[in-house]
Every structure is written in structure tokens, then in C-alpha cells.
Design a protein around this motif. Structure first.
Motif, PDB file in Angstrom:
ATOM      1  N   VAL A  53       0.875  -1.258  -0.017  1.00  0.00           N
ATOM      2  CA  VAL A  53       0.162  -0.011  -0.044  1.00  0.00           C
ATOM      3  C   VAL A  53       0.734   1.214   0.020  1.00  0.00           C
ATOM      4  O   VAL A  53       0.465   2.325  -0.390  1.00  0.00           O
ATOM      5  CB  VAL A  53      -0.874  -0.168   1.191  1.00  0.00           C
ATOM      6  CG1 VAL A  53      -0.158   0.149   2.592  1.00  0.00           C
ATOM      7  CG2 VAL A  53      -1.965   0.919   0.883  1.00  0.00           C
ATOM      8  N   LEU A  99      -1.665  -5.898  -3.746  1.00  0.00           N
ATOM      9  CA  LEU A  99      -2.412  -5.228  -2.810  1.00  0.00           C
ATOM     10  C   LEU A  99      -3.590  -6.107  -2.478  1.00  0.00           C
ATOM     11  O   LEU A  99      -4.196  -7.121  -3.077  1.00  0.00           O
ATOM     12  CB  LEU A  99      -3.083  -4.165  -3.656  1.00  0.00           C
ATOM     13  CG  LEU A  99      -2.384  -2.804  -3.990  1.00  0.00           C
ATOM     14  CD1 LEU A  99      -2.845  -1.793  -4.863  1.00  0.00           C
ATOM     15  CD2 LEU A  99      -1.803  -2.034  -2.586  1.00  0.00           C
ATOM     16  N   ASP A 144      -5.680  -3.395   2.285  1.00  0.00           N
ATOM     17  CA  ASP A 144      -5.011  -2.170   2.058  1.00  0.00           C
ATOM     18  C   ASP A 144      -6.053  -1.186   1.341  1.00  0.00           C
ATOM     19  O   ASP A 144      -5.917   0.015   1.892  1.00  0.00           O
ATOM     20  CB  ASP A 144      -4.098  -2.550   0.979  1.00  0.00           C
ATOM     21  CG  ASP A 144      -3.088  -3.508   1.288  1.00  0.00           C
ATOM     22  OD1 ASP A 144      -2.422  -3.357   2.635  1.00  0.00           O
ATOM     23  OD2 ASP A 144      -2.552  -4.330   0.562  1.00  0.00           O
TER      24      ASP A 144
END
Length: 369
Positions: A53, A99, A144
Motif C-alpha cells: 500500500v 495489494l 489495504d
């Protein structure tokens, strides 16, 4: 003597065309590898960060995709090229670490499609049981980012999403617009077999005219998601479900009719990307705020006037009970521009004089096609 016209070049044979395409493919592959290496260098330049992130920058991604659209001269559409470049960027980012993105599951929902459209297939999707849980997983750091639906072009606002912002500290850091195509799906693929239809209530509402005209006697059974509807429909020949094309692929169902059945051809759902911070401007942004007004005559007029005076367009306004006191309301407002813009700074300074409370929900890139 008149000059002879030059002989027309002989058309390339199929073998020659394929050889040329193979050469182009090799060049494309080399350039993608080179881009991935440079993307890795960007990660190194940022230093040792905590997680994936920390490397993701939505404003930069939006700028890259807008340049793709601006450069496009065909023959491929903007949508196709944006999709290709989105996947390239997704794969490059995943070199650091994929992610983790929470969405309203289970697998096969339109929310999952929104995740893939915005983050690419290299992101790791986390199917969750409710919009509340999406907020919770992002707040806790287990995800995230999160993606939640906020409004549909035909059915209006998803109220639970707005209500979550009344108490959540998460920020909006992006938006996705997804063209929603609803299909009637079943195990047999034959409309004459269908005695009941499963669907999420929103999809029933989006397809009510078609259902009334084509399956007037079929029982309509509302369930929590279109993926759940598909799971139920695959267990019986006399049942069908409503859902996207990908839902049929995931659950092994056939299209009963080959064309979408939604009543409006422009049926589109807007999703918000949830994160834990506000990112810098991309150059084409939207700002969302929540304003609680003072109880006095002309209060809403005084709240909106600063934006008009500073030349800021308002895209949307929606009221919801504040949950703080009886008959007290908060106003969700979407505005053109970024909170760091000078005009927005001036408007906010004026707004503070008239609002009981202002909550900045996010400043984020406008959805790329």
C-alpha cells in the motif's frame, strides 16, 4: 512515351503477416519487461517501505491512464487500451507485493468486477460478507483498500455506504464506474423450465419490466447477493438467477437469453475506493465532504454559497440522518476539484463560518473509463 505506373506491391502472404505480428509481439514483451524493471526502480527509489500500500499512488495511475486515452488514435477503443495498461501496472506493482482489496462478496459479484477494473487482476481480492465488514477490514489494516457501491444510475444511492461514513475515519481515494449488464442465468439455459428466479433486490429492481413481460408467473426470491442467487440456481433445473456474465462463468450457468435484461441500457453503478489516507492531486479530481448544518433559517443556502462564489461545481448532494440527535441531518456533497486547490481552500474557509461540523471524506481522481 507515357511513364509506366509503378507496380503495386504484392499483398503479403498469411505467413508474412504472422511473422510480422510475431516480431511486434517480441518487441511488446521486451518493452513490458523494461517497464517492469523501471517500476521496480521506482520502488527502490522510495526506500524500504512497510507494505504494498505504501508503493501505490492512485493519482499517478490516473495520470498514466489519462495519457493512454489522450494518445489513442484507434483502432482499439479507449476502454480496451485502459484495460491493457491497467493490467500492466497491476502486474508491475505486484512485484513489491500484491495489494489486498476487500469487496462485497462472494466471488462473482459486480463488486469483484469493480476491483479487477480498478486494481487489475494482480491484486488480491478479499470477498467479505457485508459493506460494514469491508470498512472494518480496511480500518484494521487487514485489507489495504476496499471497494463499496455507492450509487446506481437507475436505483439511486446505496444508503448503508453513506451511513458508514458517519462514524468511519476511512478516506475515499478513488472511484470506479462499472457498466452493469444483467443476464438471466440457469443450469439448463431454457426459459420454459423456469419457475422461480433468485436475485439481489437491486438487480430485481433493475430488471422488473423485462421480468414482468417475460416471466410474469415465476416466483421472485430475493437473496443477499447475485453470487448467492447463482449458487442456488445451479442446484435446480427449474430455477434461474440474475447476474453478470462473470457470475455465470464462476458458477457454471448458461445464459437463458443472450442479451442483457436490465431495463435501462445505461445501467451503471459507481463504486468508491476506501483507504486510510488522502493522496495528492491528479489534475482531474473530485472531493467528497460530509457537512452538518446549524439549525437556522437559510442554513443550507449559506453552506452551498461558498462553492458557487469560488467557481466550484457541485456534482451531488444527499442528506442522511446524523445519528447524533433527533431530526439532525448531515449532507454528503461531491465537488469538482481537489482539497489542495486554492479555490477549494477559500471555499472551505468560508464554509467553516456556517457549518456545525465539516468532515472531509476524500479527494480522489475522477473515474477513468
Amino acid at each position: 512515351m507515357p511513364k509506366k505506373k509503378p507496380a503495386a506491391a504484392a499483398p503479403l502472404s498469411l505467413a508474412d503477416v504472422r511473422t510480422r505480428i510475431d516480431a511486434i509481439d517480441r518487441n511488446i514483451q521486451q518493452l513490458i519487461a523494461e517497464r517492469a524493471n523501471w517500476a521496480h526502480q521506482v520502488g527502490k527509489a522510495k526506500g524500504k517501505l512497510a507494505a504494498a500500500v505504501d508503493y501505490y499512488r492512485p493519482e499517478r495511475e490516473a495520470q498514466v491512464l489519462r495519457m493512454v486515452v489522450d494518445r489513442n488514435e484507434g483502432p482499439l477503443s479507449d476502454d480496451v487500451l485502459v484495460h491493457v495498461f491497467r493490467e500492466i501496472m497491476s502486474a508491475c506493482l505486484a512485484q513489491q507485493e500484491p495489494l489486498k482489496v476487500g469487496y462485497l462478496g462472494p466471488e462473482g459479484t459486480f463488486s469483484q468486477q469493480a476491483v479487477m477494473k480498478h486494481f487489475g487482476r494482480s491484486a488480491h481480492g478479499l470477498p467479505l460478507s457485508s459493506i460494514e465488514e469491508v470498512f472494518q477490514e480496511v480500518e484494521s489494516g487487514n485489507a489495504d483498500f476496499g471497494i463499496v457501491p455507492v450509487e446506481n444510475s437507475g436505483q439511486g444511492t446505496i444508503q448503508i455506504t453513506l451511513d458508514m461514513f458517519l462514524t468511519s475515519n476511512l478516506k475515499i481515494c478513488g472511484e470506479v464506474e462499472l457498466r452493469v449488464r444483467q443476464f438471466l442465468l440457469s443450469r439448463s439455459g431454457r426459459i420454459e423450465d423456469i419457475e422461480r428466479v433468485y436475485s439481489h433486490p437491486q438487480s430485481f429492481a433493475q430488471c422488473k419490466t423485462w421480468l414482468r413481460g417475460n416471466l410474469p408467473k415465476a416466483e421472485k426470491i430475493a437473496v443477499t447477493s447475485n453470487a448467492e442467487a447463482a449458487r442456488r440456481a445451479r442446484n435446480a433445473d427449474d430455477a434461474a438467477s440474475i447476474g453478470g456474465e462473470s457470475t455465470g462463468h464462476v458458477y457454471g450457468l448458461r445464459k437463458v437469453v443472450m442479451t442483457p435484461i436490465e431495463d435501462r441500457t445505461d445501467n451503471t453503478t459507481r463504486f468508491l475506493v476506501l483507504g486510510r489516507q488522502i493522496f495528492p492531486p491528479s489534475g482531474h479530481d473530485r472531493t467528497s465532504i460530509l457537512v452538518f448544518i446549524k439549525d437556522k433559517p437559510g442554513a443550507l443556502f449559506h453552506v452551498l454559497s461558498p462553492f458557487a462564489r469560488n467557481g466550484i461545481s457541485m456534482n451531488r448532494i444527499e442528506s442522511r440522518p446524523s445519528h447524533h440527535a433527533k431530526w439532525e441531518y448531515g449532507f454528503f456533497i461531491d465537488l469538482d476539484g481537489h482539497v489542495e486547490d486554492e479555490a477549494m481552500r477559500r471555499a472551505f474557509a468560508e464554509l467553516k463560518e456556517h457549518a456545525a461540523q465539516i468532515k472531509l471524506l476524500g479527494s480522489y481522481p475522477v473515474a477513468v473509463p
